[in-house]
Design an enzyme around this catalytic site. Structure first.
Site, PDB file in Angstrom:
ATOM      1  N   GLU A 120      -9.964   6.717   2.358  1.00  0.00           N
ATOM      2  CA  GLU A 120     -10.946   5.477   2.985  1.00  0.00           C
ATOM      3  C   GLU A 120     -10.222   4.431   3.400  1.00  0.00           C
ATOM      4  O   GLU A 120      -9.136   4.311   2.942  1.00  0.00           O
ATOM      5  CB  GLU A 120     -12.147   5.231   1.769  1.00  0.00           C
ATOM      6  CG  GLU A 120     -11.462   4.096   0.816  1.00  0.00           C
ATOM      7  CD  GLU A 120     -10.421   4.391   0.083  1.00  0.00           C
ATOM      8  OE1 GLU A 120     -10.055   5.689  -0.343  1.00  0.00           O
ATOM      9  OE2 GLU A 120      -9.689   3.672  -0.414  1.00  0.00           O
ATOM     10  N   SER A 175       2.022  -9.827  -0.824  1.00  0.00           N
ATOM     11  CA  SER A 175       1.654  -8.345  -0.751  1.00  0.00           C
ATOM     12  C   SER A 175       1.518  -7.552   0.392  1.00  0.00           C
ATOM     13  O   SER A 175       2.079  -6.615   0.614  1.00  0.00           O
ATOM     14  CB  SER A 175       0.032  -8.135  -1.361  1.00  0.00           C
ATOM     15  OG  SER A 175      -0.764  -8.946  -0.777  1.00  0.00           O
ATOM     16  N   LYS A 232       0.664  -1.404  -0.041  1.00  0.00           N
ATOM     17  CA  LYS A 232      -0.053  -0.109   0.009  1.00  0.00           C
ATOM     18  C   LYS A 232       0.849   1.300  -0.050  1.00  0.00           C
ATOM     19  O   LYS A 232       0.464   2.259  -0.465  1.00  0.00           O
ATOM     20  CB  LYS A 232      -0.926  -0.012   1.341  1.00  0.00           C
ATOM     21  CG  LYS A 232      -1.806  -0.961   1.227  1.00  0.00           C
ATOM     22  CD  LYS A 232      -3.130  -0.761   0.137  1.00  0.00           C
ATOM     23  CE  LYS A 232      -4.167  -1.714   0.385  1.00  0.00           C
ATOM     24  NZ  LYS A 232      -5.092  -1.352  -0.660  1.00  0.00           N
TER      25      LYS A 232
END
Lengths: 257, 395
Positions: free
Chosen positions: B110, B377, B88
Site C-alpha cells: 500500500e 527521516s 523507507k
C-alpha cells in the site's frame, strides 16, 4: 443451540446475507420479510463498518451506502428487536472494532435483548476469540467461526471445536464476492477433513452466487451462505422493488428445492 | 523489546485479521525467526544497505537551524541521504530479502504519498520480483510524479476507489489482495502497523537507524543524546531510532505527531494524542475513530503522517511512559520546513519537518551539555510541488 437446529439431515440450509440499512432501513425490512417467506433458514445481517477487511467490493459498497445513510450498531439492534418475531434466526455480522467500542459485555447484553441468535466477527482470530465467545455464550448467542482454504488441518479442527452453531467454511481464498467460482474439488476435500474433526454443521460461503454452485455443494455441506450475489440482485432498487428482485434471485437459486 | 507470543506489546498489538490470512502470518513469523537467527541473512541485508542504499547515513550538526534559541548541540540523522530519499528503503530491502527466501513470486504494497510504493518498486526491480502497488485514487491524482516513478521502476499501480480513496483504503485493499493470493504473494507493509509479526519485523528492519546513531553520538561526542526526536505517522522511523536507545533510560524519547489544524479539531492525524484505543488493520492500538468505532478521516499537511492509526509499540511506549508523544500543527511544520532549508541547505520531508519543529522548541529549553538527536527521516523533494502550490510567498 438455536442455530444448530436450522440444519436438517439431507437438506441444504439457506443462509442469505444482507447489509442492514443498504440503502435504507425500509428496504432492509422489505427484504428481510421476503427472505423469511422464501425459505431462509437463518439470515446474516451485516452491520456496516468503514474498513471491512474480509469483504469484497459488493459488500464493502453496500456498507458504505448504509453508513452514508447513518446506520449504526444501535439502529441495527433496534431493527432486529422490531422484526425478530417474524423472522428465522438472525446472525449479526460485523467487525471487531464496533463491538470493542460498544463494550463486549454491553454488546452481548444488547444483542441478546434484541433477540440475535448468532454473531460473526470475521477479523477476530481463534487466538483472540475467547472473550467474545464467553461474553456472547453467557447469553446463549452462538459465535460461528470461519475456516479458510489456507487453514492447516490441525488448526481447522481447533476452530471447529470452538465454533458455535455451525462452522463457516470459506470456499475460496480472498474476500467475499461473486465472480470467482469456488474450487469444488478443493472444497469437497476441505469438508471431508472437517467432517473427520467435528460433528457440527458445516455451512459454505464466499463466492456462492449461482444455482450451479449451490447444487455443487448439495449433499456435501449442510448449509450455504449467499451474500454478495444477493446484494448485487437488489442494488439500485429500494423498498418493495428491491424485495421483488431478491425474491426472483432467491427463487432462481433454488437452495431449498 | 520483543512482543509476546501473541504479538502484544503490553496490551497493544495482536492479530485481528480474517482467518484466510492467519496461515500466512504464521508462515512469516516462522520465517522471521529462522532468518533473524541466521547471520548470513543479516550479512546480506547489511551489504545491500551499504552498497545500494548508501548506509551508514551520517549524523550532521544543524547548529544554524537551532542556534538562535539553543545552547544544546543539535544533530540530525541523515536518512534523507538514503537511496530513494527516506528511511523507507531500510524496511523494503529487509522484506524483499525475506520474500525471496520464502520463494514468493510477487510483492504487493500500500502507499499513501507514494514513498513506500517507490521504495517497494525499487527493491522489486533490484531483486527481480514483480510488484503491485495499491494507492488511493485521490493519492494517485495528488502524487502523479511518484506514480510515474513506480511505473518507471516496473511496478503496476492500482488506484483504489473505495472509502476515502486514500492510504487507509489502499491498506484495506492490499490486505484483500493478499487474502486472494496469499500462497504466492508477499505483502510489504510500510510501517510498524498491521497484524503481528509486522510491527515487530518492520521495527527490526528500521532499528539500524538507532543503532548507527547511538554509536555515532558516542564516537563523536563521547556521550549519548539527552533527547531523541522523530515524527510519528504509523511510526516506523521513530520506532527505528528509538530502538537504539530503549535500554538507555536517561535518553528522553519524543514522538511528534501531526496535529494538522489542531488536535482539538476534526482535521488532525494525531492518533496517540487525539485518538482512543481500538482495532485497525490487524492490531490494537490508538485509532482516530468515532465513539461507535468507525475510523475517522484524518488530515495532515504531510501525506506520510496522514493515517488514523499508529504502531502498537508506540501505544505501549506511551502508556509505559518510556516515550512522550507530542504534536505539531501544519503551520509549525511548514515553518520548520522553510527554516531548515534556509539555515542548513537541506530541504526536509514535511514529515521530518514535524520532528524538526518540535526539536527546536525543545532545544531552547536545553543546556550546553545536552545533545539533541533528530531523525531527518526523508528529503523534501517530493513535497516541493505541494508547497509551491500553496501559493504563499517563501518567507
Amino acid at each position: 443451540m438455536a442455530l444448530e437446529s436450522i440444519f436438517k439431515p439431507g437438506r441444504l440450509a439457506f443462509i442469505p446475507y444482507l447489509m442492514a440499512g443498504d440503502p435504507d432501513l425500509e428496504t432492509t425490512r422489505a427484504i428481510l420479510a421476503t427472505l423469511a417467506r422464501h425459505g431462509a433458514d437463518a439470515i446474516e445481517l451485516g452491520i456496516p463498518y468503514g474498513d471491512p477487511l474480509a469483504d469484497g467490493p459488493a459488500i464493502a459498497a453496500a456498507g458504505a451506502r448504509a453508513l452514508a445513510n447513518g446506520i449504526t450498531l444501535q439502529k441495527v439492534l433496534a431493527l432486529v428487536s422490531e422484526m425478530r418475531a417474524s423472522l428465522p434466526p438472525l446472525i449479526l455480522f460485523t467487525y471487531y472494532n464496533l463491538v470493542y467500542q460498544f463494550g463486549l459485555q454491553q454488546f452481548a447484553r444488547a444483542a441478546a435483548g434484541a433477540g440475535a441468535a448468532g454473531v460473526i466477527v470475521p477479523d477476530v482470530s481463534l487466538e483472540e476469540i475467547e472473550p467474545l465467545r464467553l461474553a456472547l455464550g453467557a447469553h446463549t448467542i452462538d459465535v460461528p467461526l470461519l475456516v479458510a482454504p489456507s487453514t492447516p488441518p490441525d488448526r481447522a479442527a481447533r476452530i471447529a471445536g470452538q465454533s458455535g452453531g455451525f462452522v463457516y467454511v470459506v470456499s475460496r481464498l480472498g474476500v467475499t464476492g461473486a465472480g470467482t467460482a469456488p474450487d469444488t474439488k478443493l472444497l469437497r476435500a476441505q469438508i471431508a477433513a472437517l467432517r473427520a474433526a467435528t460433528k457440527k454443521p458445516l455451512a459454505v460461503g464466499f463466492g456462492m452466487s449461482t444455482r450451479a454452485q449451490v447444487d455443487a455443494v448439495r449433499g456435501v455441506a449442510d448449509g450455504v451462505i449467499v451474500g454478495s450475489a444477493l446484494i448485487d440482485a437488489y442494488t439500485g432498487a429500494r423498498g418493495e422493488d428491491a424485495a421483488r428482485r431478491v425474491s426472483a434471485f432467491v427463487d432462481a437459486l433454488a437452495v431449498s428445492d | 523489546m520483543q512482543p509476546d507470543a501473541l504479538g502484544y506489546f503490553g496490551e497493544f498489538g495482536g492479530r485481528f485479521v480474517p482467518e484466510v490470512l492467519v496461515a500466512a502470518l504464521s508462515e512469516l513469523e516462522r520465517e522471521i525467526e529462522s532468518a533473524f537467527a541466521d547471520p548470513a541473512f543479516w550479512r546480506e541485508y547489511e551489504s545491500v544497505l551499504a552498497e545500494f542504499v548508501g548506509r551508514p547515513s551520517p549524523v550532521y550538526e544543524a547548529q544554524r537551524y537551532a542556534a538562535a534559541e539553543s545552547e544544546a548541540t543539535f544533530v540530525v540523522k541523515r536518512e534523507d541521504l538514503n537511496h530513494t530519499g527516506a528511511h523507507k528503503i531500510n524496511n523494503t530491502v529487509g522484506q524483499a530479502l525475506l520474500a525471496r527466501r520464502m520463494g514468493k513470486k510477487r510483492l504487493i504494497a500500500e502507499t499513501g504519498a507514494g514513498q513506500h510504493g517507490v521504495a517497494t518498486a525499487t527493491v522489486g526491480a533490484k531483486f527481480g520480483i514483480p510488484v503491485d502497488i495499491y494507492m488511493g485514487a485521490v493519492d494517485v491524482e495528488r502524487q502523479a510524479l511518484n506514480v510515474y516513478i513506480m511505473q518507471l521502476l516496473g511496478a503496476t499501480v492500482h488506484p483504489v476507489s473505495g472509502g476515502t480513496k486514500t492510504l487507509k483504503d489502499a491498506t484495506s485493499e492490499a490486505f484483500r489482495e493478499w487474502a486472494a493470493r496469499v500462497h504466492d504473494t508477499f505483502y510489504v507493509i510500510g510501517s510498524v502497523v498491521g497484524a503481528h509479526p509486522y510491527p515487530y519485523m518492520v521495527r527490526e528492519f528500521q532499528k539500524i537507524i538507532g543503532v548507527e546513531a547511538r554509536q555515532q553520538c558516542l564516537e563523536r561526542y563521547g556521550r549519548l543524546p539527552s533527547d531523541v526526536v522523530a515524527c510519528v505517522g504509523g511510526g516506523s522511523n521513530a520506532a527505528g531510532i528509538f530502538a537504539g536507545f530503549l535500554n538507555d533510560p536517561h535518553v528522553r524519547l519524543w514522538g511528534v505527531e501531526s496535529a494538522g489544524e489542531g488536535i482539538q479539531t476534526a482535521r488532525t492525524a494525531a492518533s496517540l494524542n487525539a485518538g482512543t484505543v481500538g482495532v485497525l488493520h490487524g492490531s490494537r492500538s490508538y485509532v482516530l475513530q468515532t465513539a461507535e468505532g468507525q475510523v475517522k478521516e484524518t488530515h495532515s499537511i504531510s501525506a506520510g503522517l496522514d493515517y488514523p492509526g499508529v504502531g502498537p509499540e508506540h501505544a505501549f511506549l506511551k502508556e509505559s511512559g518510556r516515550a512522550t508523544y507530542v504534536s505539531v500543527t501544519d503551520d509549525e511544520a511548514l515553518h520548520a520546513f522553510y527554516e531548515f532549508a534556509k539555515t542548513e541547505g537541506i530541504i526536509p520531508a514535511l514529515e521530518s519537518a514535524h520532528a524538526l519543529a518540535y526539536a527546536r522548541t525543545l532545544a531552547a529549553k536545553r543546556g550546553r551539555e545536552d545533545l539533541i538527536l533528530v531523525n531527518l527521516s526523508g528529503r523534501g523533494d517530493k513535497d516541493i510541488a505541494q508547497i509551491r502550490g500553496l501559493a504563499r510567498p517563501v518567507p
